[in-house]
Design a protein around this motif. Structure first.
Motif, PDB file in Angstrom:
ATOM      1  N   VAL A   1      31.225 -24.511 -16.421  1.00  0.00           N
ATOM      2  CA  VAL A   1      30.110 -23.564 -16.355  1.00  0.00           C
ATOM      3  C   VAL A   1      30.229 -22.533 -17.474  1.00  0.00           C
ATOM      4  CG1 VAL A   1      29.033 -21.753 -14.958  1.00  0.00           C
ATOM      5  CG2 VAL A   1      29.759 -23.890 -13.889  1.00  0.00           C
ATOM      6  N   PHE A   2      31.448 -22.032 -17.685  1.00  0.00           N
ATOM      7  CA  PHE A   2      31.664 -21.039 -18.745  1.00  0.00           C
ATOM      8  C   PHE A   2      31.309 -21.616 -20.112  1.00  0.00           C
ATOM      9  CE2 PHE A   2      34.441 -19.285 -22.049  1.00  0.00           C
ATOM     10  CZ  PHE A   2      34.005 -17.970 -22.050  1.00  0.00           C
ATOM     11  N   PHE A   3      31.859 -22.798 -20.429  1.00  0.00           N
ATOM     12  CA  PHE A   3      31.605 -23.381 -21.744  1.00  0.00           C
ATOM     13  C   PHE A   3      30.154 -23.826 -21.916  1.00  0.00           C
ATOM     14  CE2 PHE A   3      36.293 -23.863 -21.948  1.00  0.00           C
ATOM     15  CZ  PHE A   3      36.473 -23.101 -23.107  1.00  0.00           C
TER      16      PHE A   3
ATOM     17  N   PHE B   1      39.372 -27.847  -9.714  1.00  0.00           N
ATOM     18  CA  PHE B   1      38.089 -27.139  -9.679  1.00  0.00           C
ATOM     19  C   PHE B   1      38.098 -25.967 -10.650  1.00  0.00           C
ATOM     20  CE2 PHE B   1      35.656 -23.538  -7.960  1.00  0.00           C
ATOM     21  CZ  PHE B   1      34.375 -24.046  -8.122  1.00  0.00           C
ATOM     22  N   GLY B   2      39.197 -25.221 -10.684  1.00  0.00           N
ATOM     23  CA  GLY B   2      39.301 -24.081 -11.600  1.00  0.00           C
ATOM     24  C   GLY B   2      39.216 -24.506 -13.049  1.00  0.00           C
ATOM     25  N   LEU B   3      39.894 -25.609 -13.379  1.00  0.00           N
ATOM     26  CA  LEU B   3      39.900 -26.073 -14.764  1.00  0.00           C
ATOM     27  C   LEU B   3      38.586 -26.745 -15.144  1.00  0.00           C
ATOM     28  CD1 LEU B   3      41.527 -26.458 -17.378  1.00  0.00           C
ATOM     29  CD2 LEU B   3      42.291 -28.643 -16.463  1.00  0.00           C
ATOM     30  N   LEU B   4      38.138 -27.671 -14.315  1.00  0.00           N
ATOM     31  CA  LEU B   4      36.951 -28.455 -14.664  1.00  0.00           C
ATOM     32  C   LEU B   4      35.644 -27.783 -14.249  1.00  0.00           C
ATOM     33  CD1 LEU B   4      38.358 -31.944 -13.651  1.00  0.00           C
ATOM     34  CD2 LEU B   4      38.320 -30.896 -15.927  1.00  0.00           C
TER      35      LEU B   4
ATOM     36  N   SER C   1      41.574 -20.896 -15.515  1.00  0.00           N
ATOM     37  CA  SER C   1      41.154 -19.722 -14.759  1.00  0.00           C
ATOM     38  C   SER C   1      42.304 -19.407 -13.819  1.00  0.00           C
ATOM     39  CB  SER C   1      39.876 -20.022 -13.963  1.00  0.00           C
ATOM     40  OG  SER C   1      40.138 -21.017 -12.996  1.00  0.00           O
ATOM     41  N   MET C   2      42.219 -18.312 -13.113  1.00  0.00           N
ATOM     42  CA  MET C   2      43.277 -18.020 -12.147  1.00  0.00           C
ATOM     43  C   MET C   2      43.257 -19.027 -11.006  1.00  0.00           C
ATOM     44  SD  MET C   2      44.007 -13.960 -11.899  1.00  0.00           S
ATOM     45  CE  MET C   2      42.393 -13.253 -12.133  1.00  0.00           C
ATOM     46  N   ALA C   3      42.064 -19.573 -10.708  1.00  0.00           N
ATOM     47  CA  ALA C   3      41.965 -20.627  -9.690  1.00  0.00           C
ATOM     48  C   ALA C   3      42.681 -21.891 -10.149  1.00  0.00           C
ATOM     49  CB  ALA C   3      40.502 -20.934  -9.393  1.00  0.00           C
TER      50      ALA C   3
ATOM     51  N   VAL D   1      24.639 -14.608 -24.527  1.00  0.00           N
ATOM     52  CA  VAL D   1      24.925 -14.117 -23.175  1.00  0.00           C
ATOM     53  C   VAL D   1      26.322 -13.505 -23.116  1.00  0.00           C
ATOM     54  CG1 VAL D   1      25.213 -14.795 -20.767  1.00  0.00           C
ATOM     55  CG2 VAL D   1      23.310 -15.695 -22.083  1.00  0.00           C
ATOM     56  N   LEU D   2      27.303 -14.125 -23.786  1.00  0.00           N
ATOM     57  CA  LEU D   2      28.666 -13.578 -23.790  1.00  0.00           C
ATOM     58  C   LEU D   2      28.677 -12.209 -24.460  1.00  0.00           C
ATOM     59  CD1 LEU D   2      31.681 -13.869 -23.177  1.00  0.00           C
ATOM     60  CD2 LEU D   2      31.922 -15.016 -25.386  1.00  0.00           C
ATOM     61  N   ASN D   3      27.989 -12.095 -25.571  1.00  0.00           N
ATOM     62  CA  ASN D   3      27.900 -10.814 -26.258  1.00  0.00           C
ATOM     63  C   ASN D   3      27.257  -9.765 -25.357  1.00  0.00           C
ATOM     64  OD1 ASN D   3      28.217  -9.033 -28.405  1.00  0.00           O
ATOM     65  ND2 ASN D   3      26.232  -9.538 -29.278  1.00  0.00           N
TER      66      ASN D   3
END
Length: 111
Positions: free
Chosen positions: A29-31, A21-24, A89-91, A40-42
């Protein structure tokens, strides 16, 4: 002397599921957000509230890397946790470093 921690089959499944779940999930969502609306990142990096959460996450990532190694939870070097946290992610990183470095039950019986 470090006590070997054993995880049940159910715990291992939960850990690997959390890692997946953390990786996928989290990374997807981030990518998606990064590529669909890069501004949005900026904006997040210019927002002091989100920047505070980002800095906190980086500090906690380094602290967890140190503590996992110090407590003997993992045999991997601390930089593995940091690398995996940045990749996923840390997850993702936490379950992976916990389960990846465990000795197999066959190795434990021979000790």
């Amino acid at each position: 002397m470090t006590k070997q921690i054993e995880y049940s089959r159910t715990e291992k499944i939960v850990f690997w599921s959390l890692g997946a779940f953390g990786l996928l999930g989290i990374n997807s969502v981030f990518f998606y957000g990064l590529f669909s609306n890069p501004d949005v990142l900026n904006g997040a990096l210019k927002n002091p509230i989100s920047l505070a959460f980002i800095i906190e996450a980086i500090v906690l990532m380094m602290l967890f890397a140190y503590l996992l190694s110090k407590w003997g939870v993992t045999k991997l070097k601390p930089w593995w946790f940091i690398l995996l946290s940045l990749i996923g992610s840390m997850a993702f990183a936490l379950p992976v470093v916990i389960l990846w470095s465990k000795k197999s039950s066959l190795e434990l019986k021979n000790e």
